[in-house]
Design a protein around this motif. Structure first.
Motif, PDB file in Angstrom:
ATOM      1  N   LEU A 125       0.838  -1.194   0.000  1.00  0.00           N
ATOM      2  CA  LEU A 125       0.000   0.000   0.000  1.00  0.00           C
ATOM      3  C   LEU A 125       0.874   1.246   0.000  1.00  0.00           C
ATOM      4  CD1 LEU A 125      -2.684  -0.948   2.697  1.00  0.00           C
ATOM      5  CD2 LEU A 125      -2.881  -1.140   0.212  1.00  0.00           C
ATOM      6  N   VAL A 126       0.346   2.314  -0.579  1.00  0.00           N
ATOM      7  CA  VAL A 126       1.043   3.596  -0.582  1.00  0.00           C
ATOM      8  C   VAL A 126       0.159   4.653   0.057  1.00  0.00           C
ATOM      9  CG1 VAL A 126       2.090   5.416  -1.978  1.00  0.00           C
ATOM     10  CG2 VAL A 126       2.308   3.031  -2.692  1.00  0.00           C
ATOM     11  N   PHE A 127       0.664   5.278   1.122  1.00  0.00           N
ATOM     12  CA  PHE A 127       0.016   6.434   1.743  1.00  0.00           C
ATOM     13  C   PHE A 127       0.897   7.646   1.434  1.00  0.00           C
ATOM     14  CE2 PHE A 127      -2.076   3.915   5.506  1.00  0.00           C
ATOM     15  CZ  PHE A 127      -2.871   3.250   4.590  1.00  0.00           C
ATOM     16  N   HIS A 128       0.281   8.751   1.073  1.00  0.00           N
ATOM     17  CA  HIS A 128       1.041   9.947   0.718  1.00  0.00           C
ATOM     18  C   HIS A 128       0.658  11.100   1.624  1.00  0.00           C
ATOM     19  CE1 HIS A 128       3.393  12.575  -1.844  1.00  0.00           C
ATOM     20  NE2 HIS A 128       2.389  13.424  -1.896  1.00  0.00           N
ATOM     21  N   ASP A 129       1.656  11.855   2.114  1.00  0.00           N
ATOM     22  CA  ASP A 129       1.315  12.962   3.010  1.00  0.00           C
ATOM     23  C   ASP A 129       1.123  14.270   2.245  1.00  0.00           C
ATOM     24  OD1 ASP A 129       3.969  13.785   2.592  1.00  0.00           O
ATOM     25  OD2 ASP A 129       4.656  13.034   4.517  1.00  0.00           O
ATOM     26  N   VAL A 130       0.094  15.000   2.646  1.00  0.00           N
ATOM     27  CA  VAL A 130      -0.292  16.238   1.974  1.00  0.00           C
ATOM     28  C   VAL A 130      -0.671  17.282   3.019  1.00  0.00           C
ATOM     29  CG1 VAL A 130      -1.151  14.996  -0.054  1.00  0.00           C
ATOM     30  CG2 VAL A 130      -2.741  15.583   1.789  1.00  0.00           C
ATOM     31  N   GLY A 143      -2.989   7.329  -7.846  1.00  0.00           N
ATOM     32  CA  GLY A 143      -3.435   6.002  -7.427  1.00  0.00           C
ATOM     33  C   GLY A 143      -3.040   5.575  -6.041  1.00  0.00           C
ATOM     34  N   VAL A 144      -2.695   6.532  -5.158  1.00  0.00           N
ATOM     35  CA  VAL A 144      -2.311   6.150  -3.797  1.00  0.00           C
ATOM     36  C   VAL A 144      -3.502   5.535  -3.061  1.00  0.00           C
ATOM     37  CG1 VAL A 144      -0.555   7.950  -3.694  1.00  0.00           C
ATOM     38  CG2 VAL A 144      -2.835   8.400  -2.757  1.00  0.00           C
ATOM     39  N   ASP A 145      -3.201   4.714  -2.074  1.00  0.00           N
ATOM     40  CA  ASP A 145      -4.236   4.022  -1.308  1.00  0.00           C
ATOM     41  C   ASP A 145      -4.730   4.831  -0.116  1.00  0.00           C
ATOM     42  OD1 ASP A 145      -3.962   1.270  -2.690  1.00  0.00           O
ATOM     43  OD2 ASP A 145      -1.914   1.766  -2.085  1.00  0.00           O
ATOM     44  N   GLY A 146      -3.908   5.744   0.349  1.00  0.00           N
ATOM     45  CA  GLY A 146      -4.266   6.548   1.510  1.00  0.00           C
ATOM     46  C   GLY A 146      -3.666   7.925   1.433  1.00  0.00           C
ATOM     47  N   LEU A 147      -4.318   8.874   2.075  1.00  0.00           N
ATOM     48  CA  LEU A 147      -3.815  10.244   2.151  1.00  0.00           C
ATOM     49  C   LEU A 147      -3.591  10.599   3.611  1.00  0.00           C
ATOM     50  CD1 LEU A 147      -6.126  12.015  -0.455  1.00  0.00           C
ATOM     51  CD2 LEU A 147      -3.686  11.502  -0.702  1.00  0.00           C
ATOM     52  N   ILE A 148      -2.382  11.040   3.923  1.00  0.00           N
ATOM     53  CA  ILE A 148      -2.049  11.489   5.272  1.00  0.00           C
ATOM     54  C   ILE A 148      -2.225  13.001   5.283  1.00  0.00           C
ATOM     55  CG2 ILE A 148      -0.266  11.611   7.051  1.00  0.00           C
ATOM     56  CD1 ILE A 148       1.037   9.166   5.586  1.00  0.00           C
ATOM     57  N   LEU A 149      -3.226  13.473   5.982  1.00  0.00           N
ATOM     58  CA  LEU A 149      -3.560  14.893   6.006  1.00  0.00           C
ATOM     59  C   LEU A 149      -2.808  15.556   7.157  1.00  0.00           C
ATOM     60  CD1 LEU A 149      -7.420  14.570   5.446  1.00  0.00           C
ATOM     61  CD2 LEU A 149      -5.555  14.448   3.772  1.00  0.00           C
ATOM     62  N   VAL A 150      -1.774  16.286   6.814  1.00  0.00           N
ATOM     63  CA  VAL A 150      -0.932  16.920   7.828  1.00  0.00           C
ATOM     64  C   VAL A 150      -1.512  18.303   8.121  1.00  0.00           C
ATOM     65  CG1 VAL A 150       1.414  17.513   8.503  1.00  0.00           C
ATOM     66  CG2 VAL A 150       1.021  15.655   6.865  1.00  0.00           C
ATOM     67  N   ALA A 151      -2.258  18.383   9.203  1.00  0.00           N
ATOM     68  CA  ALA A 151      -3.014  19.589   9.523  1.00  0.00           C
ATOM     69  C   ALA A 151      -2.194  20.563  10.377  1.00  0.00           C
ATOM     70  CB  ALA A 151      -4.305  19.212  10.253  1.00  0.00           C
ATOM     71  N   ALA A 152      -2.803  21.677  10.695  1.00  0.00           N
ATOM     72  CA  ALA A 152      -2.154  22.714  11.504  1.00  0.00           C
ATOM     73  C   ALA A 152      -1.704  22.152  12.849  1.00  0.00           C
ATOM     74  CB  ALA A 152      -3.115  23.875  11.717  1.00  0.00           C
ATOM     75  N   GLY A 153      -0.510  22.549  13.264  1.00  0.00           N
ATOM     76  CA  GLY A 153      -0.007  22.157  14.573  1.00  0.00           C
ATOM     77  C   GLY A 153       0.815  20.895  14.599  1.00  0.00           C
ATOM     78  N   THR A 177      -8.180   5.325   2.218  1.00  0.00           N
ATOM     79  CA  THR A 177      -7.893   5.467   3.647  1.00  0.00           C
ATOM     80  C   THR A 177      -7.440   6.888   3.950  1.00  0.00           C
ATOM     81  OG1 THR A 177      -7.193   3.148   3.674  1.00  0.00           O
ATOM     82  CG2 THR A 177      -6.589   4.504   5.575  1.00  0.00           C
ATOM     83  N   ILE A 178      -8.076   7.486   4.940  1.00  0.00           N
ATOM     84  CA  ILE A 178      -7.723   8.844   5.348  1.00  0.00           C
ATOM     85  C   ILE A 178      -7.044   8.784   6.714  1.00  0.00           C
ATOM     86  CG2 ILE A 178      -8.641  11.093   6.066  1.00  0.00           C
ATOM     87  CD1 ILE A 178     -10.760  10.813   3.930  1.00  0.00           C
ATOM     88  N   ILE A 179      -5.851   9.366   6.767  1.00  0.00           N
ATOM     89  CA  ILE A 179      -5.053   9.371   7.991  1.00  0.00           C
ATOM     90  C   ILE A 179      -4.867  10.820   8.411  1.00  0.00           C
ATOM     91  CG2 ILE A 179      -2.892   8.600   9.036  1.00  0.00           C
ATOM     92  CD1 ILE A 179      -3.748   7.318   5.590  1.00  0.00           C
ATOM     93  N   LEU A 180      -5.162  11.134   9.650  1.00  0.00           N
ATOM     94  CA  LEU A 180      -5.075  12.518  10.116  1.00  0.00           C
ATOM     95  C   LEU A 180      -3.869  12.721  11.012  1.00  0.00           C
ATOM     96  CD1 LEU A 180      -6.305  15.341  10.227  1.00  0.00           C
ATOM     97  CD2 LEU A 180      -7.662  14.597  12.195  1.00  0.00           C
ATOM     98  N   SER A 181      -3.139  13.796  10.739  1.00  0.00           N
ATOM     99  CA  SER A 181      -1.947  14.146  11.517  1.00  0.00           C
ATOM    100  C   SER A 181      -2.077  15.565  12.051  1.00  0.00           C
ATOM    101  CB  SER A 181      -0.709  14.041  10.617  1.00  0.00           C
ATOM    102  OG  SER A 181       0.431  14.556  11.264  1.00  0.00           O
ATOM    103  N   GLY A 182      -1.596  15.761  13.276  1.00  0.00           N
ATOM    104  CA  GLY A 182      -1.587  17.104  13.851  1.00  0.00           C
ATOM    105  C   GLY A 182      -2.127  17.152  15.263  1.00  0.00           C
ATOM    106  N   CYS A 183      -1.248  17.278  16.247  1.00  0.00           N
ATOM    107  CA  CYS A 183      -1.630  17.454  17.659  1.00  0.00           C
ATOM    108  C   CYS A 183      -2.376  16.258  18.230  1.00  0.00           C
ATOM    109  CB  CYS A 183      -2.476  18.720  17.828  1.00  0.00           C
ATOM    110  SG  CYS A 183      -1.676  20.226  17.266  1.00  0.00           S
TER     111      CYS A 183
END
Length: 324
Positions: A125-130, A143-153, A177-183
């Motif tokens: 699998l490939v997750f990409h950070d944005v 065609g990535v399988d997941g998105l790493i959402l790098v949010a504020a903080g 797949t949605i992955i959330l990043s930040g605090c």
């Protein structure tokens, strides 16, 4: 067509220990996987591709032995690859990931279909950070399988968008797949990420302060002492805006005026490369405000699970107050 990662139901907690430059190593990765969460590390934490392959073999071997001894299944592990022309090792490191069939590849600074296809060739699998919608749409197109959402903080190269908006906006066009990043530092934070619509929480700063981390003790102590306002968002260190512990910036002699610049400053020969700078200037997110100790990963994950469960149970009680 995208779909949710099949390993999600197998985890003990919907969380990924993020790959942290100079911080994440085999011990951290293996212990996370044993505890049922995804452990990851940057390929560039090893100085050579040969050393990188040694780490891959060590991680795979230890996890296999643990599974055979316990009868349990470890969570998948992942590797972060910098997909950018400035990374001369990309091709060699990608070949090794394919050779060893690394379950999860996290790509940064470039969503390239050829990389995605190479990982998909063996079922990885490939997750990409944005950090914004435009980047997310481009990655989805690759065609990535997941998105790493790098949010504020978030620590490191964070974005500036509120996580609620970033998740909701991404859901409008992406069903993977949605992955959330930040605090995200506590089990309650993980539950909150799920409430917002994420499938996984991405935790970096909290995992700097674990016994298996490669971080110096002084780094961990600085995180414990820090509040949200003790983190500075600046482009002065790498040329790209990122969050750093203010105390470490001051210790490096960086002035307030330099911190306001939108480009990398000249550190001189002592810190003439980004790698050297990051050894002395320490990254962390605003979630450091909730990090008050350094624990073994086993204890930390147990605490997170208890907090997560309590938060979900507390939320369920709201249905009794607002049944209609």
């Amino acid at each position: 067509m995208s779909q949710k990662a099949t390993f999600l139901p197998e985890l003990s907690l919907p969380a990924i220990a993020a790959p942290m430059f100079l911080i994440s190593g085999p011990k951290l990765v293996v212990e996370c996987c044993k505890q049922g969460i995804v452990g990851t590390f940057p390929a560039l934490n090893q100085r050579t591709s040969e050393g990188f392959e040694e780490w891959l073999i060590a991680i795979k071997t230890e996890l296999k032995q643990w599974e055979e001894a316990t009868g349990k299944k470890a969570a998948p592990f992942g590797v972060n690859l910098i997909v950018h022309p400035t990374n001369p090792r990309l091709e060699a490191d990608l070949r090794l990931c394919v050779k060893h069939q690394v379950p999860l590849i996290i790509t940064s600074l470039g969503a390239v279909k050829q990389v995605v296809d190479a990982v998909h060739s063996y079922g990885g699998l490939v997750f990409h950070d944005v950090i914004k919608k435009r980047h997310a749409q481009k990655a989805a197109g690759a065609g990535v399988d997941g998105l790493i959402l790098v949010a504020a903080g978030a620590g490191g190269h964070a974005g500036t968008i509120n996580p609620m908006t970033l998740v909701a906006e991404t859901q409008q066009f992406f069903d993977g797949t949605i992955i959330l990043s930040g605090c995200i530092s506590t089990g309650r934070d993980i539950a909150s990420a799920m409430q917002m619509g994420a499938d996984l929480a991405y935790m970096g700063t909290r995992f700097i302060n674990v016994a298996e981390s490669l971080a110096p003790e002084a780094y961990q102590e600085m995180i414990i002492a820090a509040g949200a306002s003790d983190v500075t968002y600046t482009a002065a260190v790498s040329g790209v805006h990122a969050n750093f512990l203010t105390a470490s910036l001051k210790a490096a002699g960086i002035s307030e005026e330099d911190l306001k610049k939108d480009h990398k400053i000249d550190f001189g020969k002592e810190l003439d490369t980004e790698a050297k700078a990051w050894k002395t200037i320490w990254s962390a997110g605003q979630g450091s405000a909730l990090v008050k100790d350094t624990l073994p990963i086993a204890q930390l994950v147990e605490n997170l699970k208890e907090e997560f469960k309590a938060a979900i149970e507390e939320q369920s009680k709201l249905l009794q107050l607002y049944p209609k």
